[in-house]
Design a protein around this motif. Sequence first.
Motif, PDB file in Angstrom:
ATOM      1  N   THR A 140       0.845  -1.200   0.000  1.00  0.00           N
ATOM      2  CA  THR A 140       0.000   0.000   0.000  1.00  0.00           C
ATOM      3  C   THR A 140       0.880   1.249   0.000  1.00  0.00           C
ATOM      4  O   THR A 140       2.052   1.207   0.395  1.00  0.00           O
ATOM      5  N   GLU A 141       0.304   2.345  -0.463  1.00  0.00           N
ATOM      6  CA  GLU A 141       1.065   3.588  -0.511  1.00  0.00           C
ATOM      7  C   GLU A 141       1.150   4.265   0.843  1.00  0.00           C
ATOM      8  O   GLU A 141       2.076   5.024   1.104  1.00  0.00           O
ATOM      9  N   PHE A 142       0.152   4.009   1.698  1.00  0.00           N
ATOM     10  CA  PHE A 142       0.111   4.686   2.977  1.00  0.00           C
ATOM     11  C   PHE A 142      -0.033   3.671   4.101  1.00  0.00           C
ATOM     12  O   PHE A 142      -0.662   2.621   3.935  1.00  0.00           O
ATOM     13  N   THR A 143       0.552   4.017   5.232  1.00  0.00           N
ATOM     14  CA  THR A 143       0.465   3.197   6.446  1.00  0.00           C
ATOM     15  C   THR A 143      -0.115   4.053   7.557  1.00  0.00           C
ATOM     16  O   THR A 143       0.231   5.224   7.701  1.00  0.00           O
ATOM     17  N   THR A 144      -0.986   3.445   8.331  1.00  0.00           N
ATOM     18  CA  THR A 144      -1.603   4.146   9.448  1.00  0.00           C
ATOM     19  C   THR A 144      -1.144   3.524  10.757  1.00  0.00           C
ATOM     20  O   THR A 144      -1.052   2.300  10.879  1.00  0.00           O
ATOM     21  N   PHE A 145      -0.847   4.376  11.720  1.00  0.00           N
ATOM     22  CA  PHE A 145      -0.533   3.875  13.051  1.00  0.00           C
ATOM     23  C   PHE A 145      -1.244   4.731  14.089  1.00  0.00           C
ATOM     24  O   PHE A 145      -1.607   5.885  13.841  1.00  0.00           O
ATOM     25  N   ASN A 146      -1.453   4.147  15.254  1.00  0.00           N
ATOM     26  CA  ASN A 146      -2.188   4.804  16.320  1.00  0.00           C
ATOM     27  C   ASN A 146      -1.232   5.372  17.364  1.00  0.00           C
ATOM     28  O   ASN A 146      -0.280   4.714  17.780  1.00  0.00           O
ATOM     29  N   VAL A 147      -1.504   6.605  17.772  1.00  0.00           N
ATOM     30  CA  VAL A 147      -0.760   7.253  18.858  1.00  0.00           C
ATOM     31  C   VAL A 147      -1.724   7.493  20.006  1.00  0.00           C
ATOM     32  O   VAL A 147      -2.787   8.088  19.822  1.00  0.00           O
TER      33      VAL A 147
END
Length: 897
Positions: A140-147
Amino acid sequence: MMKKSLIILVIILVSGYTTVNAQLKYTINESWHFIKGNAIQEINQFNLQRDKAKLVDIPHTWNIEDVVDEEEGFYRGAGWYTKEVRIPTSFSEKEVFLFFEGVATAAEVYINNTLARTHIGGFTRFVVPVSDFIKFDKATEFTTFNVTVKADNSENEDWPALRADFTFFGGIYRDVNLIVTEKVHFDIVDDASNGVFITTPNVSAESGDINLKVNIKNDDTSTKKVKLVTKVYSPNEELVQEKTTSLKLVAGISNEFNLELNPVLNPQLWSPETPNLYKVVCELYDAKTNQKLDESANPLGFRWFTFDVDKGFFLNGKYLKLIGTNRHQDYKDISNAVPDHVHVEDILRMKAMGSNFLRIAHYPQDPIILEMCDRLGIITTVETPIIDTVTESEAFAQNCLSAQLEMIRQNYNHPSLIIWAYMNEVILHPKFTDNKERYEIYTKYIKDLAQKIEDLTRAEDPYRYTMIPNHNSLERYSKAGLTDIPMIVGWNIYNGWYGGSYELLPEKIEEIHAAIKKPMIITEYGAGVDPRLHTLYPMRFDFTHEYAVEYHKYYLEYFAKNDFIAGVNVWNYADFNSEGRIDAVQSINNKGLVGLDRKPKDVFFYYQASLLKEPFVAIATKTWGQRTYIEDQEGLGISTMPVQVFSNQQEIELLLNGKSLGVKPVIDKIAIFEVPFVNGLNKLVAKTTNGTYLEDFSEIRINVLPISLKNFPASGISINVGDRRFFYDDKIDHAWMFDRAYTPGSWGHIGGKPYVRPDKNMQQPYGAKQTIKGTFNDPIYQTQLVGIDQYRFDVSAGVYEITLHFAELEGTKAKHLPYDLTEETKQESKITNRTFSVTVNDKKIIDKIDLLGQYGEYRAVKIKTELSVKLGDPLIVNFKKIVGEPVLNAIEIYKRL
């Protein structure tokens, strides 16, 4: 094609937030989900309740409302924040960090529900490496992470500051940034510095040395060879010199290097008058590919300075009196969660005041503060929040040392900064005073901790001075050994405010100077000003503009005459939140030269007249708002009152409604005019007369009260009873006049004396200073007449509305202000049984009122009635004593018909 366009758009968006550094840096302040409450103990509990969260933006604090309400205390505990962060998957080849500029007071930071970093200290920055916690999906082009961030401003004996005269707001109250670097980069994790530390060990008018310590982190798995290109630019952006150094970086660690650059010849020196800023740009390149890896730009100012115990302060070989203010970081209605604009405007306003010196108290503040001081030429001192008292624990000591180290490394390169400070008034309220042996153990612990902080500071930065600011107790700090440790000793002195007369100031200062053979800075002095209070009769602790001008005038003139006083800092630049305060404005320390909303007070104009070199003039009436006063003579319709005009010119002309009132000499920066105000709007213009055209304009509404009430004023009559101050209710534009005794054919009180609290060591000349419940107009209720017989108005026939204001000022909860800098703090209080009735023209309005029993102490009570007065009759409010003495705090009368 669509995906490629999206990537370009993302790059354009984030590039708008980049600094001069090659690393990518942008804020992620928007749309955090937030829950406040100590019931949530750990992150899994928070995740289960996330649907109850509200959306907030950073900067944010949860204490905006509860620090200004009427209840004692404010929420101190945990608050949880969470946010999904979306980044390009290509960042997997780089290093990703979160950069927190301020989380109060302690923080736990979780990445994808895993604890990544903890930090103790609400005023310094910290960095969280997050790459190892992110799972990048290369498909994927984007990665999401939680803060997720747990912020906590609980009272913890191991977290400085423990107690202080300001509010410990909680929350993520400064920016949160995402930073992306290459695998090789300047080390930003090390105490949240930028990895480059600049010193100028030898500076003169002919030459300036430049030394660098550079920390470079190699997060790759193998040794790297890099080129460090260091460029120095002059204040006009010309390249002065460039040096290339080849370096070998060990993998997985921060590599430290020390460099010496060629001296800069004939440097343009930095000073308050000419804040010449050079720039040092460090660029990292891969030695093989010549790819640029990172960049760090830092300010450079060539200056040298010395403090002398008898001669004062010298900058670049010239004597300079340091005069300025302290500063807290909060603002009206937003507490400490302030945008950069507020910080910038504050420093601009300080410069416009003529200030050349700022004590950043009592903690490091937003990064832009020192940046602005560098640019504008304001010399600074900054300190860690070790205040009032300490805890004798290893954890507390370590947190103090960590805070000092972070403060130094994060602010190392600012030429405006010349002093590192710590331990403000640290034995103002010492423990164990009833046990001499235990007290000595306690103060020895403080001294030992101070020595550790001093040693750390001098090792980190041998080129700046150190300072401990003490409250006004020479014997206490000398005996504890705290005056022996720092290079400069600061003194917080309030003669003429908390105790005694300001005329005792010379004796106190000269006693300290004779005893302590170290450079001296008066780190605090000041007088409270409720922006709504004025008087014709200034006296200590009346919270009026007029007394503050009198107080500061004496202090400033004394300081100017004595070179050994190296510098002085007014307490404070602006009013600030202090939840425990019980002064005229509840929960606010109002010693500021400007208000919490940054509106200047009269004393601010006085400092401008005293400090500015360019021509200046300002009329004091700009702070009046609206004023009510009685006419000079019956039927004249004119109220004559003195008006101060502040100026650094020799003489000033004043015009009222276009008519000249003549020319007055300016004596000690003040010209005083007796102004015959008319009822309604009055326009004042103050003008210079020396050929340099300069003027100031003010428009003020005056309600001229008639001596005879045959023609009752349409604006009504509002009297602050038992007081000698004008009060202006700025919320509803309502002016109150001070009290007067009755004269036949007119109006006023009959009988009674102004209330004076019988407690020992209460500073105010009359009235109480306790917070009054049920109102924000505390000064109306903090004064009263005790034992009043009547309030009489010789009015014409008609229907009148009368409002009586009461408050019981004698009760059980009177408390001494914790930050009263007098030595004695004990006081006595008593319960007063008071019952009385009130009649108006023989009509009973109030039957046996018991203020304490019915309403409680320090609570505003307002009772309104209406009465028809016959032709030839006066309007008389009678007070009948039953038990104790009748009281009246304020009275209002309006004619209805």
